[in-house]
Design a protein around this motif. Structure first.
Motif, short mmCIF file in Angstrom:
data_model
loop_
_atom_site.label_atom_id
_atom_site.label_comp_id
_atom_site.label_asym_id
_atom_site.label_seq_id
_atom_site.Cartn_x
_atom_site.Cartn_y
_atom_site.Cartn_z
N SER A 125 -57.04 77.30 -9.88
CA SER A 125 -56.08 76.95 -10.34
C SER A 125 -56.56 75.35 -10.19
N ILE A 170 -48.00 79.73 -2.55
CA ILE A 170 -47.25 81.82 -2.45
C ILE A 170 -48.43 82.06 -2.29
N SER A 171 -49.65 81.40 -3.05
CA SER A 171 -50.62 82.92 -2.74
C SER A 171 -51.23 82.83 -0.95
N LEU A 208 -47.72 70.79 -7.99
CA LEU A 208 -47.90 72.02 -8.52
C LEU A 208 -48.43 72.91 -7.60
N LEU A 209 -49.95 72.17 -7.65
CA LEU A 209 -50.84 72.93 -6.89
C LEU A 209 -50.52 73.65 -5.07
N THR A 245 -57.61 75.65 -14.00
CA THR A 245 -56.95 75.99 -15.04
C THR A 245 -55.84 74.46 -15.19
N GLY A 257 -47.55 74.19 -3.96
CA GLY A 257 -46.84 75.27 -4.51
C GLY A 257 -47.51 76.07 -4.20
N ILE A 258 -48.45 76.71 -4.89
CA ILE A 258 -49.24 77.74 -5.48
C ILE A 258 -50.21 77.92 -4.46
N THR A 259 -50.99 76.57 -3.54
CA THR A 259 -51.21 77.67 -2.65
C THR A 259 -50.52 77.99 -1.42
N LEU A 263 -59.13 81.31 -5.67
CA LEU A 263 -57.03 81.02 -6.08
C LEU A 263 -57.42 79.55 -6.01
N VAL A 264 -57.74 78.91 -5.39
CA VAL A 264 -57.73 76.50 -5.33
C VAL A 264 -58.84 76.31 -6.40
#
Lengths: 325, 525
Positions: A299, A22-23, A15-16, A302, A18-20, A295-296
């Protein structure tokens, strides 16, 4: 339970990632480069100079190479250096995290201290004048722009009454003060920001508490308790309130990432060197390393906050248990 | 008689002696980024660096170059060589002596491709720099380049502290050591930077003991802090200058200053757009917009019409160029001459089937500019010129519109330096992507004048070139020059020795002082 926590932690990794990805893509594809932003419209900084700076920042490489470079560094817990002042990103975050955390925690305490009694008493006196007064009161707080409230309070309590300092965290003579003097000085600087920060959040929490309480008061076990002849105080504060508080735990868990977010408006108006302003400036000046670090971290918090909320819920509510299916 | 003379002199001394002590608290909306002079490109960093460091040259109160670390300089070989004679006995804040090796070191870092300095462009024309002896520096240029002289105002860095340092990660950026009137004391990030007087400063110890640079990001808060007298000086908006400071309290505590700024606001046309290729059209638009009306409404009268690319206080500014007066009839006539008529009676001018319609873009967050654009729109409408407005976020405006030349007209402002060289904005060779002649202005004669002015060191001859260029550019109207706003400032009245000059009010800051009886801050040793 331990297996559940481990499983949740393992799920966080993809999940992390993927977030990085995209960000990183979104941030780098947004119009404007750090070099244009810092030296914008200054004829001294020719296109050649900008190209040189881009090369030194590594921005001339293809995006996927930049991502791999960034990821390799982050894997070693190095978030890189800010484009603006070349300082390590983590140093910049560390020196500001304390005050943002302090203001947010104090504000949450203040919100809880005010919202729970308001919510409970409003629920008990549902639809009375008292209930209506607090409904209006908390919604006024919710609707009022925080910068306006801040400026109004600064003007009254600062400029007119001289009760509180209106900006910054320390007075100019701070270094010459005694230890208690320093504590008083910093506390007096925090009164207005914490109050403004809490005032806006009061509506949500008190309404939430009121609704929970109303729901609980209609439950059969409350009727049973009353039928048993228990005093009303015990019914409300021991039985109903205990259950009505459960969902509040979830909200507290979810507010963990928010603790670090800071508020751009509040920090700007009160001149507080917090994280909100730092991140806002990073975005406006396209300071990629700092934006990515934020952001990291947010995330991770969260995801951890969600997990924490689930776990604490299971701990306090016997109806919820995690079992292997 | 002798006694009388001695008495007179001592009395004179008493009258002019300033008391030492107190602090000056200034304010900014942004914190400094780095105090390494050659990396400092933002205004906050520059303000602090200016107090800690010196350059070889600086501007005097009348905006003329004068010696700073250089006592004098000679321009030789028709401008190909400049020799700087350095001051003797100047000390760094750590006690080491300043020498030509520091100048050499700073230059080498400026031209080092591995150093992230934005200032390297200033030194591209230098062929070689040589430290002849401890107090003499010789600079050879590839070609004569008079604006290069002002680039030696670049702050000099200490070689002995930085020679083994990587400037990018050096602690020096947050603990600088310079030769200037103030020494670095402490930096609380995003809160304040504190400096203390350098008692061994070569121009004499500053009278004010402490300089505190506070960071308050919100302008409304700054104004409240000013009213609480927690800050001593701050810039004012026209509204604050005219109305909000018009109280007995404010008048008794603060002095207000009002000087022309080094910048102007303009409407730039994309000259590659057919609409704006005819000079009569551009002049017609200029006649149609009342600059005084804009100044009255937007700046509350605190500004003056701009007539060209130079700051009014600069020696390059041609005072004989007068702003066109507001004349809609003339405007109509010129547009008709250029072939624009309302042939289909729909209220809008047209030519060859094309309606006279264009979009003005400007940046978000600047209310003044948005209001100016609205006034222009309203003034052009009765003429039959349809104007649309678009307000765009700054970075998107630069990246997607200015850099890509994708605009009809842009409402922006230039903030000008003290050196009047306008080559980068107006020369026809500067129209590539990322360069600053983004409107595509091309005039061979202006090109020639700007080239000549760059090769000329005689200020009177340079003035001649710039005055001509000023007139030609104004006649050509590639921009609608709108206004030069006034720079408005409030300063606490306890400060004495303040003198407003073309350079501003801070030029003699080290001579400012506060009478002992009025001192507000005491420094404990």
């Amino acid at each position: 339970m331990i297996a559940y926590i481990l499983r949740r932690l393992l799920h966080m990794i993809p999940l992390l990632l993927g977030i990085t990805v995209i960000s990183f893509a979104v941030i780098h594809l947004a119009p404007g480069k750090p070099t244009t932003m810092t030296e914008a419209m200054n004829p001294k900084f020719s296109p050649e100079v900008r190209q040189k700076l881009e090369r030194l920042y590594g921005l001339d490489k293809p995006l996927h190479i930049q991502y791999v470079d960034w990821f390799k560094r982050v894997a070693k817990l190095d978030f890189g250096r800010s484009f603006l002042d070349s300082r390590p990103v983590m140093d910049k975050i560390k020196e500001r995290v304390g005050i943002t955390l302090a203001i947010n925690i104090l504000a949450i305490c203040l919100i809880l201290a005010a919202a729970l009694p308001i919510g409970i008493s409003s629920a008990v006196r549902q639809n009375t004048l008292y209930d209506k007064f607090f409904t209006v009161f908390v919604f006024v707080g919710f609707a009022m722009p925080s910068f306006w409230l801040a400026l109004a309070l600064m003007d009254f309590f600062g400029v007119k009454m001289h009760w509180f300092p209106i900006s910054g965290l320390k007075s100019l003579n701070f270094e010459y003060l005694s230890w208690p003097g320093k504590l008083i000085d910093m506390s007096s600087h925090l009164v207005l920001p914490v109050f403004v920060s809490a005032f806006g959040g009061l509506a949500g929490m008190s309404r939430y508490m009121r609704q929970n309480m109303i729901r609980e008061l209609k439950m059969p076990y409350i009727y049973t308790a009353r039928a048993k002849g228990l005093p009303e105080k015990v019914v409300i504060y021991k039985h109903a309130m205990k259950n009505a508080l459960l969902p509040v735990v979830t909200i507290l868990g979810l507010s963990v990432p928010g603790l670090l977010g800071g508020s751009v408006i509040l920090e700007s108006v009160f001149g507080i060197p917090g994280l909100g302003k730092l991140f806002f400036e990073a975005v406006m000046s396209r300071d990629y390393p700092l934006i990515m670090a934020e952001l990291v971290i947010t995330s991770i918090l969260t995801l951890l906050g969600n997990m924490l909320a689930d776990i604490s819920y299971a701990c306090v509510d016997p109806r919820i248990r995690y079992k292997k299916i | 008689m002798l006694i009388a003379i001695v008495l007179l002199f001592s009395l004179n001394a008493v009258c002019y002696a300033g008391d030492q002590g107190d602090a000056f608290v200034s304010v900014s909306i942004g914190d400094a980024r780095t105090l390494i002079p050659i990396l400092a490109s933002d205004s906050s960093s520059a303000e602090i660096c200016g107090l800690i460091f010196n350059g070889l040259l600086k501007y005097d109160k009348d905006i003329k170059l004068t010696g700073d670390l250089a006592e004098s300089w000679d321009v030789l070989d028709a401008g190909l060589t400049i020799v700087f004679h350095l001051r003797r006995g100047v000390k760094w804040h750590d006690g080491r002596e300043f020498t030509s090796r520091d100048v050499e070191f700073t230059y080498n870092k400026l031209v080092d491709p591995k150093v992230k300095t934005p200032y390297s462009g200033d030194f591209e024309k230098v062929a070689e720099l040589e430290a002849v002896d401890d107090h003499t520096v010789r600079v050879r240029y590839k070609e004569p380049f008079s604006p290069g002289l002002s680039s030696w105002g670049m702050w000099i860095m200490p070689e002995h502290l930085l020679k083994n340092e990587d400037l990018d990660i050096s602690d020096f950026s947050r603990r600088p050591v310079g030769t200037g009137p103030y020494k670095f004391k402490r930096w609380l990030t995003q809160d304040r930077i504190e400096l203390e007087a350098n008692s061994e400063y070569f121009e004499g110890r500053p009278f004010i003991d402490r300089y505190v640079y506070r960071v308050i990001p919100d302008t409304a808060t700054i104004f409240l802090e000013l009213q609480m007298e927690n800050i001593d000086s701050a810039g004012l908006t026209p509204l604050q200058y005219r109305r909000q400071t018009d109280s007995g309290f404010f008048r008794s505590r603060f002095s207000k200053y009002n000087l022309p700024s080094f910048g102007f606001t303009y409407l730039g046309y994309n000259l590659n757009n057919d609409l704006f290729k005819d000079v009569r059209v551009r002049q017609a638009l200029d006649y149609a917009v009342d600059k005084n009306e804009i100044i009255k409404i937007v700046l509350l009268g605190l500004g003056r019409p701009a007539t060209g690319p130079f700051a009014p206080e600069s020696w390059a500014y041609n005072k004989e160029v007068l702003a066109r007066h507001f004349d809609p009839a003339m405007s109509k006539k010129l547009l008709a001459e250029a072939g624009w008529h309302d042939s289909d009676n729909d209220g809008w001018l047209d030519k060859g089937g094309r309606v006279f319609e264009f979009t003005i873009i400007t940046n978000q967050g600047n209310e003044q500019r948005i209001r100016v654009a609205e006034i222009i729109q309203r003034r052009l409408e009765p003429l039959g010129v349809k104007v649309k407005l678009k307000v765009i976020e700054w970075s998107v405006l630069l990246a997607e519109y200015i850099d890509k030349r994708d605009f009809d007209a842009v409402l922006l402002g230039w903030s000008l330096g003290r050196e009047p060289d306008i080559f980068d904005i107006w020369h026809s060779s500067k129209t590539r992507e990322g360069e600053f002649n983004f409107i595509g202005y091309k005039n061979a004669e202006v090109d020639r004048l700007l080239n000549e002015a760059r090769r000329e060191f005689d200020i009177d001859k340079r003035k001649g070139y710039y005055h001509k260029a000023h007139k030609m550019i104004y006649d050509d109207q590639p921009y609608m020059f709108l206004y030069v706003p006034d720079s408005l400032q409030a300063l606490h009245k306890r400060f004495r020795g303040v003198e407003a000059a073309p350079l501003g009010i801070g030029w003699n800051f080290i001579k400012w002082w506060v009478p002992l009886s009025e001192q507000k801050y005491r420094m404990k040793q």
